[in-house]
Scaffold this motif. Structure first.
Motif, mmCIF file in Angstrom:
data_model
loop_
_atom_site.group_PDB
_atom_site.id
_atom_site.type_symbol
_atom_site.label_atom_id
_atom_site.label_comp_id
_atom_site.label_asym_id
_atom_site.label_seq_id
_atom_site.Cartn_x
_atom_site.Cartn_y
_atom_site.Cartn_z
ATOM 1 N N MET A 1 -8.347 -41.022 -0.224
ATOM 2 C CA MET A 1 -7.900 -40.054 -1.227
ATOM 3 C C MET A 1 -6.655 -39.342 -0.692
ATOM 4 O O MET A 1 -6.716 -38.716 0.368
ATOM 5 C CB MET A 1 -9.015 -39.024 -1.472
ATOM 6 C CG MET A 1 -10.231 -39.613 -2.151
ATOM 7 S SD MET A 1 -11.477 -38.362 -2.517
ATOM 8 C CE MET A 1 -12.176 -38.073 -0.885
ATOM 9 N N ILE A 2 -5.556 -39.453 -1.421
ATOM 10 C CA ILE A 2 -4.314 -38.789 -1.026
ATOM 11 C C ILE A 2 -3.980 -37.747 -2.095
ATOM 12 O O ILE A 2 -4.003 -38.041 -3.290
ATOM 13 C CB ILE A 2 -3.133 -39.797 -0.932
ATOM 14 C CG1 ILE A 2 -3.494 -40.986 -0.011
ATOM 15 C CG2 ILE A 2 -1.851 -39.109 -0.466
ATOM 16 C CD1 ILE A 2 -3.557 -40.663 1.458
ATOM 17 N N ASP A 10 -10.144 -36.572 4.015
ATOM 18 C CA ASP A 10 -11.255 -37.361 4.556
ATOM 19 C C ASP A 10 -12.373 -36.476 5.125
ATOM 20 O O ASP A 10 -13.225 -36.921 5.884
ATOM 21 C CB ASP A 10 -10.760 -38.342 5.625
ATOM 22 C CG ASP A 10 -10.063 -37.643 6.787
ATOM 23 O OD1 ASP A 10 -10.063 -36.388 6.824
ATOM 24 O OD2 ASP A 10 -9.517 -38.346 7.642
ATOM 25 N N TYR A 11 -12.334 -35.194 4.755
ATOM 26 C CA TYR A 11 -13.299 -34.240 5.306
ATOM 27 C C TYR A 11 -13.894 -33.430 4.151
ATOM 28 O O TYR A 11 -13.165 -32.803 3.389
ATOM 29 C CB TYR A 11 -12.566 -33.325 6.298
ATOM 30 C CG TYR A 11 -13.404 -32.281 7.019
ATOM 31 C CD1 TYR A 11 -14.782 -32.225 6.898
ATOM 32 C CD2 TYR A 11 -12.801 -31.356 7.844
ATOM 33 C CE1 TYR A 11 -15.522 -31.273 7.567
ATOM 34 C CE2 TYR A 11 -13.527 -30.388 8.525
ATOM 35 C CZ TYR A 11 -14.891 -30.353 8.370
ATOM 36 O OH TYR A 11 -15.618 -29.403 9.027
ATOM 37 N N LEU A 12 -15.219 -33.491 4.035
ATOM 38 C CA LEU A 12 -15.925 -32.758 2.981
ATOM 39 C C LEU A 12 -16.877 -31.750 3.611
ATOM 40 O O LEU A 12 -17.650 -32.092 4.513
ATOM 41 C CB LEU A 12 -16.726 -33.743 2.120
ATOM 42 C CG LEU A 12 -17.584 -33.124 1.009
ATOM 43 C CD1 LEU A 12 -16.713 -32.508 -0.087
ATOM 44 C CD2 LEU A 12 -18.515 -34.190 0.396
ATOM 45 N N ILE A 296 -13.749 -37.074 -9.220
ATOM 46 C CA ILE A 296 -13.316 -36.635 -7.879
ATOM 47 C C ILE A 296 -11.816 -36.899 -7.705
ATOM 48 O O ILE A 296 -11.067 -36.028 -7.250
ATOM 49 C CB ILE A 296 -14.146 -37.337 -6.781
ATOM 50 C CG1 ILE A 296 -15.613 -36.882 -6.863
ATOM 51 C CG2 ILE A 296 -13.564 -37.054 -5.395
ATOM 52 C CD1 ILE A 296 -16.578 -37.660 -5.979
ATOM 53 N N HIS A 297 -11.365 -38.073 -8.103
ATOM 54 C CA HIS A 297 -9.935 -38.392 -7.988
ATOM 55 C C HIS A 297 -9.099 -37.392 -8.795
ATOM 56 O O HIS A 297 -8.049 -36.930 -8.334
ATOM 57 C CB HIS A 297 -9.657 -39.814 -8.470
ATOM 58 C CG HIS A 297 -9.839 -40.837 -7.388
ATOM 59 N ND1 HIS A 297 -9.171 -40.773 -6.182
ATOM 60 C CD2 HIS A 297 -10.613 -41.946 -7.323
ATOM 61 C CE1 HIS A 297 -9.528 -41.796 -5.418
ATOM 62 N NE2 HIS A 297 -10.417 -42.523 -6.076
ATOM 63 N N ALA A 298 -9.578 -37.062 -9.991
ATOM 64 C CA ALA A 298 -8.825 -36.123 -10.837
ATOM 65 C C ALA A 298 -8.742 -34.754 -10.145
ATOM 66 O O ALA A 298 -7.719 -34.064 -10.221
ATOM 67 C CB ALA A 298 -9.502 -35.992 -12.195
ATOM 68 N N ALA A 299 -9.797 -34.360 -9.453
ATOM 69 C CA ALA A 299 -9.804 -33.069 -8.746
ATOM 70 C C ALA A 299 -8.831 -33.099 -7.568
ATOM 71 O O ALA A 299 -8.062 -32.146 -7.366
ATOM 72 C CB ALA A 299 -11.222 -32.749 -8.260
#
Ligand code: SAM
Ligand code: SF4
Length: 329
Positions: A1-2, A10-12, A296-299
């Motif tokens: 995810m960029i 890469d960290y949640l 998630i991508h949209a966020a």
């Protein structure tokens, strides 16, 4: 995810509950209203969300809260996420805790693959500990840290720097961490949520603290990086790392690699901004993970450049209305 600024996410961080058995003065007001249980995701829903984030490239997960270890059955979630470590889809599973329940859970956390944890501790004085946490029991936290180290967990102490409260204790705490083999991070108090106090009264600039500490300790620059906002030195006298998180006197948003999920399935793309994405609706609407992945991508495509925290006497209002316990820091 960029994200739109080219940062790889890469960290949640996952807050598994907004509840807590402490009421730290910089974090919560004494009479907090917590979410009704129906609004909070089940652990199964949280696990599915985490798995989807891992599918999308998250390699590091931190479980936080509120106090994560007061959530009933939370060890089930650690067990499930531990499997993602076993199969190589996750690099690290960590925890931020106030330490009150650690004695009970330390060995199992290790068994689930957790290797490093953060324990919050603002003072070594039991009376002051009670004053700042309002409800905390110092001895239980000490026993928790003992249990964590005995189980093989590396422990980092998180200390919020609070004016007129603990600035006279940093030397003692640095020495204590050295004796105990603990790293330590000092954190500037951030203006999050109404706590019934003026934040300016609590604020202590860590740039000044660092200059002061350097008069008595040899602070060697360290290239240790966690991708987070902490900047580290090694304290030559103890050999331990000391970090500084200075969101107000410096900000390090340009290297931010993280997003934060609350226990209601709301995704905050920045700790210091209000914009958020609801992932609970797509999660509950369908069992199709593709729909969730799209949300998630949209966020991530809306992740802002950085926060706008400021603290001065004229802007006593919090920068964001939610408390730190919503997103877990
Ligand atoms: N209850 C756990 C604990 O205390 O470690 C996890 C959640 S707590 C919200 C996470 C971290 O945020 C703790 O280290 C706490 O000291 C810190 N924190 C809470 N409110 C803060 C604030 N307003 N500014 C800076 N740090 C804060
Ligand atoms: Fe609870 Fe952690 Fe907030 Fe303290 S800092 S009130 S322990 S969530």
């Amino acid at each position: 995810m960029i994200d739109p600024f080219g940062r790889s996410i890469d960290y949640l961080r996952v807050s598994v509950t907004d509840r807590c058995d402490f009421r730290c003065a910089y974090c919560m007001s004494e009479d907090m209203t917590f979410l009704p249980k129906a609004e909070v995701l089940s652990l199964e829903e949280m696990e599915r969300l985490c798995r989807t984030f891992i599918d999308l490239g998250v390699r590091k997960l931190r479980i936080t809260g509120g106090e994560p270890l007061v959530r009933r059955n939370v060890m089930w979630l650690f067990q499930q996420l531990g499997r993602q470590l076993d199969n190589g889809r996750l690099d690290e599973l960590t925890l931020t805790t106030n330490g009150s329940q650690l004695s009970r859970h330390a060995a199992e956390l290790y068994a689930c693959g957790v290797r490093r944890i953060n324990v919050s501790l603002d003072t070594l004085n039991p009376d002051k500990f009670l004053a700042i946490t309002r409800w905390g029991k110092f001895d239980r936290v000490m026993a928790g840290i003992d249990a964590a180290q005995a189980a093989g967990l590396a422990v980092k102490i998180n200390t919020v720097a609070v004016r007129d409260f603990n600035e006279d204790e940093f030397d003692r705490m640095i020495a204590w961490c050295g004796e105990r083999g603990l790293d330590m991070t000092l954190i500037e108090a951030m203006p999050m949520g109404d706590i019934g106090l003026n934040r300016a009264d609590q604020h202590l600039a860590l740039s000044d603290v660092r200059k002061d500490l350097a008069q008595r300790w040899t602070l060697q620059p360290s290239d240790h990086q966690t991708g987070g906002p902490a900047r580290y030195v090694t304290v030559a006298e103890t050999g331990r790392r000391l970090g500084f998180i200075t969101p107000l006197s410096h900000n390090f948003c340009e290297s931010c690699n993280r997003v934060r999920l609350t226990c209601t399935g709301t995704l905050f793309m920045c700790l210091g901004q209000d914009d958020a994405a609801d992932l609970r609706a797509p999660l509950r609407a369908s069992s199709d993970d593709e729909i969730l992945a799209k949300a998630i991508h949209a966020a991530i495509a809306r992740k802002p450049k950085g926060h706008d925290f400021i603290i001065d006497r004229d802007s006593a209002d919090p920068a964001v209305a939610r408390h730190m316990s919503v997103t877990g820091g």
